[in-house]
Scaffold this motif. Structure first.
Motif, PDB file in Angstrom:
ATOM      1  N   PHE A  74      20.873  -7.800 -15.572  1.00 40.48           N
ATOM      2  CA  PHE A  74      22.117  -8.409 -16.049  1.00 40.48           C
ATOM      3  C   PHE A  74      21.921  -9.308 -17.271  1.00 40.48           C
ATOM      4  CE2 PHE A  74      23.304  -7.077 -11.826  1.00 40.48           C
ATOM      5  CZ  PHE A  74      24.620  -6.701 -11.965  1.00 40.48           C
ATOM      6  N   GLY A  75      20.692  -9.472 -17.720  1.00 38.71           N
ATOM      7  CA  GLY A  75      20.431 -10.297 -18.897  1.00 38.71           C
ATOM      8  C   GLY A  75      20.570 -11.785 -18.626  1.00 38.71           C
ATOM      9  N   LEU A  76      20.138 -12.220 -17.438  1.00 43.64           N
ATOM     10  CA  LEU A  76      20.237 -13.621 -17.045  1.00 43.64           C
ATOM     11  C   LEU A  76      18.879 -14.138 -16.583  1.00 43.64           C
ATOM     12  CD1 LEU A  76      23.458 -13.384 -14.852  1.00 43.64           C
ATOM     13  CD2 LEU A  76      23.322 -14.242 -17.186  1.00 43.64           C
ATOM     14  N   SER A  77      18.755 -15.446 -16.509  1.00 45.38           N
ATOM     15  CA  SER A  77      17.536 -16.043 -15.965  1.00 45.38           C
ATOM     16  C   SER A  77      17.585 -16.033 -14.442  1.00 45.38           C
ATOM     17  CB  SER A  77      17.388 -17.481 -16.460  1.00 45.38           C
ATOM     18  OG  SER A  77      18.422 -18.283 -15.913  1.00 45.38           O
ATOM     19  N   GLU A  78      16.431 -16.246 -13.825  1.00 46.14           N
ATOM     20  CA  GLU A  78      16.385 -16.305 -12.368  1.00 46.14           C
ATOM     21  C   GLU A  78      17.277 -17.408 -11.830  1.00 46.14           C
ATOM     22  OE1 GLU A  78      12.405 -15.828 -10.353  1.00 46.14           O
ATOM     23  OE2 GLU A  78      11.771 -16.034 -12.446  1.00 46.14           O
ATOM     24  N   SER A  79      17.255 -18.563 -12.489  1.00 43.56           N
ATOM     25  CA  SER A  79      18.045 -19.688 -12.002  1.00 43.56           C
ATOM     26  C   SER A  79      19.547 -19.408 -12.114  1.00 43.56           C
ATOM     27  CB  SER A  79      17.682 -20.978 -12.750  1.00 43.56           C
ATOM     28  OG  SER A  79      17.900 -20.826 -14.131  1.00 43.56           O
ATOM     29  N   ALA A  80      19.958 -18.710 -13.169  1.00 49.64           N
ATOM     30  CA  ALA A  80      21.379 -18.355 -13.311  1.00 49.64           C
ATOM     31  C   ALA A  80      21.793 -17.388 -12.214  1.00 49.64           C
ATOM     32  CB  ALA A  80      21.638 -17.747 -14.685  1.00 49.64           C
ATOM     33  N   VAL A  81      20.943 -16.416 -11.906  1.00 50.11           N
ATOM     34  CA  VAL A  81      21.240 -15.466 -10.827  1.00 50.11           C
ATOM     35  C   VAL A  81      21.336 -16.210  -9.502  1.00 50.11           C
ATOM     36  CG1 VAL A  81      20.377 -13.478  -9.540  1.00 50.11           C
ATOM     37  CG2 VAL A  81      20.177 -13.520 -12.024  1.00 50.11           C
ATOM     38  N   CYS A  82      20.414 -17.117  -9.259  1.00 49.03           N
ATOM     39  CA  CYS A  82      20.432 -17.900  -8.019  1.00 49.03           C
ATOM     40  C   CYS A  82      21.735 -18.679  -7.885  1.00 49.03           C
ATOM     41  CB  CYS A  82      19.236 -18.841  -7.995  1.00 49.03           C
ATOM     42  SG  CYS A  82      19.129 -19.863  -6.510  1.00 49.03           S
ATOM     43  N   ARG A  83      22.173 -19.331  -8.953  1.00 49.66           N
ATOM     44  CA  ARG A  83      23.419 -20.101  -8.915  1.00 49.66           C
ATOM     45  C   ARG A  83      24.623 -19.205  -8.642  1.00 49.66           C
ATOM     46  NH1 ARG A  83      21.060 -22.692 -13.378  1.00 49.66           N
ATOM     47  NH2 ARG A  83      22.293 -21.436 -14.802  1.00 49.66           N
ATOM     48  N   ILE A  84      24.657 -18.051  -9.287  1.00 43.74           N
ATOM     49  CA  ILE A  84      25.782 -17.129  -9.100  1.00 43.74           C
ATOM     50  C   ILE A  84      25.812 -16.599  -7.677  1.00 43.74           C
ATOM     51  CG2 ILE A  84      26.703 -14.877  -9.767  1.00 43.74           C
ATOM     52  CD1 ILE A  84      25.730 -15.527 -12.642  1.00 43.74           C
ATOM     53  N   VAL A  85      24.668 -16.170  -7.164  1.00 43.46           N
ATOM     54  CA  VAL A  85      24.599 -15.641  -5.795  1.00 43.46           C
ATOM     55  C   VAL A  85      25.043 -16.709  -4.807  1.00 43.46           C
ATOM     56  CG1 VAL A  85      23.019 -14.849  -3.986  1.00 43.46           C
ATOM     57  CG2 VAL A  85      22.870 -13.876  -6.276  1.00 43.46           C
ATOM     58  N   PHE A  86      24.531 -17.918  -4.962  1.00 50.53           N
ATOM     59  CA  PHE A  86      24.898 -19.019  -4.063  1.00 50.53           C
ATOM     60  C   PHE A  86      26.400 -19.296  -4.118  1.00 50.53           C
ATOM     61  CE2 PHE A  86      25.301 -23.560  -3.062  1.00 50.53           C
ATOM     62  CZ  PHE A  86      24.694 -23.587  -1.814  1.00 50.53           C
ATOM     63  N   LYS A  87      26.954 -19.325  -5.321  1.00 50.51           N
ATOM     64  CA  LYS A  87      28.382 -19.619  -5.498  1.00 50.51           C
ATOM     65  C   LYS A  87      29.263 -18.535  -4.881  1.00 50.51           C
ATOM     66  CE  LYS A  87      31.762 -20.220  -9.180  1.00 50.51           C
ATOM     67  NZ  LYS A  87      31.969 -20.256 -10.632  1.00 50.51           N
ATOM     68  N   ILE A  88      28.971 -17.270  -5.164  1.00 46.72           N
ATOM     69  CA  ILE A  88      29.794 -16.175  -4.648  1.00 46.72           C
ATOM     70  C   ILE A  88      29.659 -16.075  -3.132  1.00 46.72           C
ATOM     71  CG2 ILE A  88      30.203 -13.676  -4.730  1.00 46.72           C
ATOM     72  CD1 ILE A  88      31.030 -15.166  -7.300  1.00 46.72           C
ATOM     73  N   GLU A  89      28.451 -16.251  -2.611  1.00 46.88           N
ATOM     74  CA  GLU A  89      28.260 -16.233  -1.152  1.00 46.88           C
ATOM     75  C   GLU A  89      29.097 -17.317  -0.489  1.00 46.88           C
ATOM     76  OE1 GLU A  89      23.792 -14.522  -0.290  1.00 46.88           O
ATOM     77  OE2 GLU A  89      24.023 -16.655  -0.657  1.00 46.88           O
ATOM     78  N   ASN A  90      29.087 -18.504  -1.065  1.00 48.44           N
ATOM     79  CA  ASN A  90      29.867 -19.611  -0.487  1.00 48.44           C
ATOM     80  C   ASN A  90      31.368 -19.326  -0.540  1.00 48.44           C
ATOM     81  OD1 ASN A  90      27.716 -21.179   0.327  1.00 48.44           O
ATOM     82  ND2 ASN A  90      27.614 -22.280  -1.611  1.00 48.44           N
ATOM     83  N   ILE A  91      31.843 -18.750  -1.616  1.00 45.11           N
ATOM     84  CA  ILE A  91      33.265 -18.409  -1.721  1.00 45.11           C
ATOM     85  C   ILE A  91      33.640 -17.400  -0.650  1.00 45.11           C
ATOM     86  CG2 ILE A  91      35.006 -17.264  -3.135  1.00 45.11           C
ATOM     87  CD1 ILE A  91      33.577 -18.483  -5.598  1.00 45.11           C
ATOM     88  N   LEU A  92      32.852 -16.333  -0.522  1.00 44.42           N
ATOM     89  CA  LEU A  92      33.157 -15.286   0.455  1.00 44.42           C
ATOM     90  C   LEU A  92      33.011 -15.794   1.891  1.00 44.42           C
ATOM     91  CD1 LEU A  92      31.525 -12.221  -1.307  1.00 44.42           C
ATOM     92  CD2 LEU A  92      33.948 -12.798  -1.175  1.00 44.42           C
ATOM     93  N   ASN A  93      32.036 -16.655   2.152  1.00 43.24           N
ATOM     94  CA  ASN A  93      31.885 -17.225   3.493  1.00 43.24           C
ATOM     95  C   ASN A  93      33.028 -18.164   3.827  1.00 43.24           C
ATOM     96  OD1 ASN A  93      29.566 -15.960   4.420  1.00 43.24           O
ATOM     97  ND2 ASN A  93      28.226 -17.457   3.431  1.00 43.24           N
ATOM     98  N   PHE A  94      33.469 -18.954   2.857  1.00 40.08           N
ATOM     99  CA  PHE A  94      34.568 -19.896   3.088  1.00 40.08           C
ATOM    100  C   PHE A  94      35.850 -19.128   3.418  1.00 40.08           C
ATOM    101  CE2 PHE A  94      38.265 -22.192   1.436  1.00 40.08           C
ATOM    102  CZ  PHE A  94      38.194 -23.319   2.239  1.00 40.08           C
ATOM    103  N   VAL A  95      36.136 -18.098   2.658  1.00 37.85           N
ATOM    104  CA  VAL A  95      37.354 -17.314   2.872  1.00 37.85           C
ATOM    105  C   VAL A  95      37.290 -16.607   4.218  1.00 37.85           C
ATOM    106  CG1 VAL A  95      38.700 -15.360   2.019  1.00 37.85           C
ATOM    107  CG2 VAL A  95      37.802 -17.048   0.420  1.00 37.85           C
ATOM    108  N   LYS A  96      36.117 -16.135   4.577  1.00 34.95           N
ATOM    109  CA  LYS A  96      35.933 -15.437   5.849  1.00 34.95           C
ATOM    110  C   LYS A  96      36.231 -16.363   7.029  1.00 34.95           C
ATOM    111  CE  LYS A  96      32.245 -13.301   8.499  1.00 34.95           C
ATOM    112  NZ  LYS A  96      30.825 -13.022   8.533  1.00 34.95           N
ATOM    113  N   LYS A  97      35.848 -17.641   6.919  1.00 29.03           N
ATOM    114  CA  LYS A  97      36.030 -18.594   8.009  1.00 29.03           C
ATOM    115  C   LYS A  97      37.467 -19.065   8.138  1.00 29.03           C
ATOM    116  CE  LYS A  97      31.312 -20.219   7.818  1.00 29.03           C
ATOM    117  NZ  LYS A  97      30.416 -21.332   7.508  1.00 29.03           N
ATOM    118  N   VAL A  98      38.194 -19.068   7.040  1.00 29.66           N
ATOM    119  CA  VAL A  98      39.584 -19.572   7.063  1.00 29.66           C
ATOM    120  C   VAL A  98      40.532 -18.576   7.596  1.00 29.66           C
ATOM    121  CG1 VAL A  98      41.490 -20.319   5.609  1.00 29.66           C
ATOM    122  CG2 VAL A  98      39.191 -21.118   5.155  1.00 29.66           C
TER     123      VAL A  98
END
Length: 98
Positions: A74-98
């Motif tokens: 994707f043309g990103l650094s490891e840290s950028a990928v980590c931040r994106i994965v963490f953010k999207i996972e949290n969004i999807l988990n939050f919506v799933k719980k609500v």
């Protein structure tokens, strides 16, 4: 593989690549887009569209790829990928719980 290439695949190949149907993928994208609309936009425009970010997370879950290898695709650094994965996972988990 970025979303613009993945969307050209047949439904069967798309599911084989991602492990989810196109409909499920679009629902995931819709949830993330709805969450992003609630936030104020400031700063630079993101390098990736939301579809690419969700596809990145799905690849991480499905293939257990490292952040390094996903970043190369994707043309990103490891840290950028980590931040994106963490953010999207949290969004999807939050919506799933609500």
């Amino acid at each position: 593989m970025k979303f613009w290439r993945a969307k050209q695949l047949t439904s069967r190949k798309f599911k084989r690549l991602t492990g989810v149907s196109r409909r499920t993928f679009q629902e995931m994208v819709g949830l993330v887009k709805a969450h992003e609309k609630k936030k104020k936009k400031s700063g630079r425009r993101p390098k990736l569209i939301i579809e690419d970010k969700v596809l990145m997370v799905i690849q991480y879950w499905r293939e257990y790829r490292t952040y390094y290898h996903i970043g190369l695709d994707f043309g990103l650094s490891e840290s950028a990928v980590c931040r994106i994965v963490f953010k999207i996972e949290n969004i999807l988990n939050f919506v799933k719980k609500v």
